[in-house]
Motif scaffolding. Structure first.
Motif, PDB file in Angstrom:
ATOM      1  N   ALA A   1     -17.134  -4.273  -2.750  1.00 41.60           N
ATOM      2  CA  ALA A   1     -16.641  -4.322  -4.019  1.00 41.60           C
ATOM      3  C   ALA A   1     -16.938  -3.189  -4.730  1.00 41.60           C
ATOM      4  N   ALA A   2     -18.045  -2.395  -4.380  1.00 36.96           N
ATOM      5  CA  ALA A   2     -18.334  -1.169  -5.105  1.00 36.96           C
ATOM      6  C   ALA A   2     -17.691  -0.071  -4.518  1.00 36.96           C
ATOM      7  N   ALA A   3     -16.925  -0.211  -3.284  1.00 36.73           N
ATOM      8  CA  ALA A   3     -16.091   0.998  -2.938  1.00 36.73           C
ATOM      9  C   ALA A   3     -14.401   0.847  -3.509  1.00 36.73           C
ATOM     10  N   ILE A   4     -14.533  -0.164  -4.036  1.00 39.74           N
ATOM     11  CA  ILE A   4     -12.908  -0.356  -4.741  1.00 39.74           C
ATOM     12  C   ILE A   4     -12.873   0.775  -5.966  1.00 39.74           C
ATOM     13  N   LYS A   5     -11.713   1.238  -5.578  1.00 41.57           N
ATOM     14  CA  LYS A   5     -11.510   2.542  -6.633  1.00 41.57           C
ATOM     15  C   LYS A   5      -9.998   1.964  -7.447  1.00 41.57           C
ATOM     16  N   GLU A   6      -9.887   2.803  -8.389  1.00 33.55           N
ATOM     17  CA  GLU A   6      -8.522   2.284  -9.280  1.00 33.55           C
ATOM     18  C   GLU A   6      -7.244   2.521  -8.493  1.00 33.55           C
ATOM     19  N   ASN A   7      -7.004   3.180  -7.363  1.00 32.95           N
ATOM     20  CA  ASN A   7      -6.024   3.222  -6.687  1.00 32.95           C
ATOM     21  C   ASN A   7      -6.010   2.070  -5.441  1.00 32.95           C
ATOM     22  N   THR A   8      -7.029   1.106  -5.470  1.00 25.55           N
ATOM     23  CA  THR A   8      -7.090   0.198  -4.325  1.00 25.55           C
ATOM     24  C   THR A   8      -6.403  -0.923  -4.602  1.00 25.55           C
ATOM     25  N   LYS A   9      -5.656  -1.026  -3.477  1.00 31.29           N
ATOM     26  CA  LYS A   9      -4.673  -2.370  -3.543  1.00 31.29           C
ATOM     27  C   LYS A   9      -4.949  -3.461  -2.690  1.00 31.29           C
TER      28      LYS A   9
ATOM     29  N   LEU B   1       0.909  -1.019  -0.133  1.00 29.61           N
ATOM     30  CA  LEU B   1      -0.016  -0.198   0.004  1.00 29.61           C
ATOM     31  C   LEU B   1       0.988   1.317  -0.012  1.00 29.61           C
ATOM     32  N   GLY B   2       0.909   1.943  -1.143  1.00 29.51           N
ATOM     33  CA  GLY B   2       1.765   3.113  -1.078  1.00 29.51           C
ATOM     34  C   GLY B   2       0.956   4.254  -0.802  1.00 29.51           C
ATOM     35  N   GLN B   3       1.590   5.403  -0.469  1.00 28.02           N
ATOM     36  CA  GLN B   3       0.755   6.633   0.109  1.00 28.02           C
ATOM     37  C   GLN B   3      -0.391   6.956  -0.821  1.00 28.02           C
ATOM     38  N   LYS B   4      -0.344   6.738  -2.039  1.00 26.18           N
ATOM     39  CA  LYS B   4      -1.271   7.152  -2.936  1.00 26.18           C
ATOM     40  C   LYS B   4      -2.321   6.101  -3.375  1.00 26.18           C
ATOM     41  N   ASP B   5      -2.232   5.015  -2.603  1.00 31.81           N
ATOM     42  CA  ASP B   5      -3.073   3.840  -2.520  1.00 31.81           C
ATOM     43  C   ASP B   5      -4.187   3.817  -1.636  1.00 31.81           C
ATOM     44  N   SER B   6      -5.045   3.181  -1.902  1.00 29.90           N
ATOM     45  CA  SER B   6      -6.303   3.037  -0.934  1.00 29.90           C
ATOM     46  C   SER B   6      -6.340   1.377  -0.356  1.00 29.90           C
ATOM     47  N   ALA B   7      -7.032   1.308   0.804  1.00 26.84           N
ATOM     48  CA  ALA B   7      -7.374  -0.059   1.323  1.00 26.84           C
ATOM     49  C   ALA B   7      -9.014   0.250   1.693  1.00 26.84           C
ATOM     50  N   VAL B   8      -9.773  -0.935   1.309  1.00 29.07           N
ATOM     51  CA  VAL B   8     -11.109  -1.099   1.818  1.00 29.07           C
ATOM     52  C   VAL B   8     -11.194  -1.832   3.117  1.00 29.07           C
ATOM     53  N   VAL B   9     -11.825  -1.417   4.029  1.00 27.27           N
ATOM     54  CA  VAL B   9     -12.159  -1.847   5.415  1.00 27.27           C
ATOM     55  C   VAL B   9     -13.495  -1.730   6.077  1.00 27.27           C
ATOM     56  N   SER B  10     -14.229  -2.480   6.589  1.00 31.90           N
ATOM     57  CA  SER B  10     -15.657  -2.326   7.063  1.00 31.90           C
ATOM     58  C   SER B  10     -15.687  -1.599   8.204  1.00 31.90           C
ATOM     59  N   GLN B  11     -16.516  -0.723   8.352  1.00 29.37           N
ATOM     60  CA  GLN B  11     -16.673   0.008   9.824  1.00 29.37           C
ATOM     61  C   GLN B  11     -17.190  -1.239  10.747  1.00 29.37           C
ATOM     62  N   GLY B  12     -16.488  -1.199  11.909  1.00 28.97           N
ATOM     63  CA  GLY B  12     -16.849  -2.348  12.873  1.00 28.97           C
ATOM     64  C   GLY B  12     -16.097  -3.604  12.445  1.00 28.97           C
ATOM     65  N   ALA B  13     -15.238  -3.480  11.695  1.00 29.32           N
ATOM     66  CA  ALA B  13     -14.431  -4.730  11.494  1.00 29.32           C
ATOM     67  C   ALA B  13     -12.947  -4.646  12.365  1.00 29.32           C
TER      68      ALA B  13
ATOM     69  N   PHE C   1     -15.203 -12.513  -5.017  1.00 29.62           N
ATOM     70  CA  PHE C   1     -14.020 -12.696  -5.802  1.00 29.62           C
ATOM     71  C   PHE C   1     -14.139 -12.551  -7.319  1.00 29.62           C
ATOM     72  N   LYS C   2     -15.241 -13.019  -7.752  1.00 30.50           N
ATOM     73  CA  LYS C   2     -15.517 -12.830  -9.170  1.00 30.50           C
ATOM     74  C   LYS C   2     -15.680 -11.381  -9.533  1.00 30.50           C
ATOM     75  N   SER C   3     -16.150 -10.449  -8.622  1.00 32.87           N
ATOM     76  CA  SER C   3     -16.661  -9.103  -9.117  1.00 32.87           C
ATOM     77  C   SER C   3     -15.208  -7.967  -8.990  1.00 32.87           C
ATOM     78  N   ILE C   4     -14.272  -8.675  -8.289  1.00 35.45           N
ATOM     79  CA  ILE C   4     -13.186  -7.454  -8.081  1.00 35.45           C
ATOM     80  C   ILE C   4     -12.146  -7.766  -9.011  1.00 35.45           C
ATOM     81  N   PRO C   5     -11.348  -6.786  -9.136  1.00 35.29           N
ATOM     82  CA  PRO C   5     -10.110  -6.852  -9.944  1.00 35.29           C
ATOM     83  C   PRO C   5      -8.957  -7.807  -9.528  1.00 35.29           C
ATOM     84  N   ASP C   6      -8.297  -8.295 -10.421  1.00 33.22           N
ATOM     85  CA  ASP C   6      -7.245  -9.308  -9.983  1.00 33.22           C
ATOM     86  C   ASP C   6      -6.092  -8.564  -9.080  1.00 33.22           C
ATOM     87  N   HIS C   7      -5.942  -7.428  -9.403  1.00 32.24           N
ATOM     88  CA  HIS C   7      -4.711  -6.690  -8.657  1.00 32.24           C
ATOM     89  C   HIS C   7      -4.957  -6.348  -7.325  1.00 32.24           C
TER      90      HIS C   7
END
Ligand SMILES: Cc1ncc(COP(=O)(O)O)c(C=O)c1O
Length: 363
Positions: free
Chosen positions: A147-155, A104-116, A179-185
């Motif tokens: 899955a919907a929250a994943i952006k181009e910079n999401t790693k 995760l670079g400083q320009k990248d994003s990560a998706v986490v659930s609230q309450g996780a 898994f089928k719905s998200i990008p492989d990277h």
């Protein structure tokens, strides 16, 4: 003043469940204190592991095997992977910042659930990446929203299954669809700290997904059913390339030799695993019945703890229980100010918990 990097200075330190010693020091309590705050195994440590660790103590003057050869080989055999697909950590949380620092670079994003599980957010902050928080649905990860929250910079995407502190799971079909719905990277971290407590057929087989895909990392621990929380031992399984990058961040000898031997032995202590599972099931049923009788809202759990909602500031209940020698866990920082997370204890501990809760609630 000497300034730390901005993203480090703003990290909110993780507050673990209170140790028994701290409660004794602070409150001067006498009598037996029970800790139901950190989801440890109330039956203790695997007896086979204790025996092996005792023998290993005499070799404490030697550095441990830096590559955890025997432990990795035992894990590799169990999961039908190679040792190169495994990293062992000083607890599984040690591995979380390695993942964010590596991916995760400083320009990248990560998706986490609230309450996780809150360590996911801390790991993202350590790397200084962008945190995308997604609301949960019915107290569990909402994988469509994730899955919907994943952006181009999401790693990275973090999923605790079951989730701590809610004890809920995301099911097989949902996970496969996800898994089928998200990008492989996008690398998905499946944190399965409590998986050994689950027999529900709807629980996803993450190794099946792992065989089909490169973008999953499975995180597991010896702190729960194996009873080795104090020995600090966890591991991650992912493809060789990911593991070799994580290994570069590891501090030499991160896993001591006593724990390596303890873990290797505990993995095959089937008698202890079975007893721990059965005790948890029995305790769960008893506590469900009692909470129902008391009219207290709780979430059915897939772990060794129960999310209990008191419909009022739970700090008061927490303090009253603590005064009577029972340590539970407040979970305000997860966004649940009215709830406590309470570990399922031994039969005796569960009975004492309910007796004490009844007294506390009368006042
Ligand atoms: C979901 C989850 N992951 C990881 C951990 C941490 O485990 P370890 O003791 O291996 O660092 C916990 C501990 O409570 C947990 O609940």
């Amino acid at each position: 003043m000497i300034e730390a990097k901005e993203h480090i200075a703003k990290i909110k330190t993780y507050k673990p469940g209170k140790p028994i010693e701290e409660v004794i020091r602070e409150l001067g309590l006498e009598g037996e204190i029970i800790k139901l705050a950190s989801n440890e195994n109330p039956l203790g440590t695997s007896p086979l592991a204790i025996k092996a660790m005792r023998q290993a103590l005499a070799e404490s003057f030697l550095y441990p095997d830096d590559n955890c050869f025997y432990l990795k080989n035992t894990l590799a055999k169990k999961f039908n992977v190679t040792p190169e697909e495994i990293i062992v950590g000083n607890g599984s949380v040690e591995i979380l910042p390695y993942i964010t620092l590596a991916y995760l670079g400083q320009k990248d994003s990560a998706v986490v659930s609230q309450g996780a599980f809150i360590w996911f957010k801390i790991a993202v902050d350590i790397a200084g990446g962008e945190l995308i928080e997604v609301p949960m649905k019915n107290y569990t990860h909402d994988l469509k929203a994730v899955a919907a929250a994943i952006k181009e910079n999401t790693k990275l995407v973090f999923i605790a299954n079951p989730n701590n502190p809610t004890g809920t799971i995301v099911k097989k079909d949902e996970v496969e669809e996800f898994f089928k719905s998200i990008p492989d990277h996008v690398l998905v971290i499946m944190d399965e700290a409590y998986c050994e407590y689950i027999t529900d057929l709807q629980y996803p087989d993450s190794f099946k997904i792992y065989k089909e895909r490169d973008n999953i990392l499975i995180l597991r621990t010896f702190s729960k059913i194996y009873g080795l929380a104090g020995a600090r031992l966890g591991y991650a399984i992912a493809n060789k390339n990911i593991i070799s990058n994580l290994m570069k961040l590891r501090i030499s000898f991160n896993v001591n030799r006593i724990s390596q031997i303890g873990g290797k032995t505990a993995l095959n202590d089937y008698d202890f695993i079975k007893k721990s599972y059965e005790s948890n099931e029995k305790g769960k049923q008893y506590l469900y019945d009692e909470y129902n009788k008391l009219g207290i809202f709780f979430l059915p759990t897939y772990g060794n703890f129960i999310f209990v909602d008191f419909d009022r500031d739970s700090q008061l209940v927490f303090e009253a229980l603590q005064q009577k020698g029972i340590i539970a866990r407040t979970i305000k920082e997860y966004g649940f100010p009215n709830a406590l997370r309470i570990t399922i204890g031994t039969e005796k501990q569960n009975h004492r918990l309910i007796r004490t809760l009844k007294e506390v609630m009368q006042h």
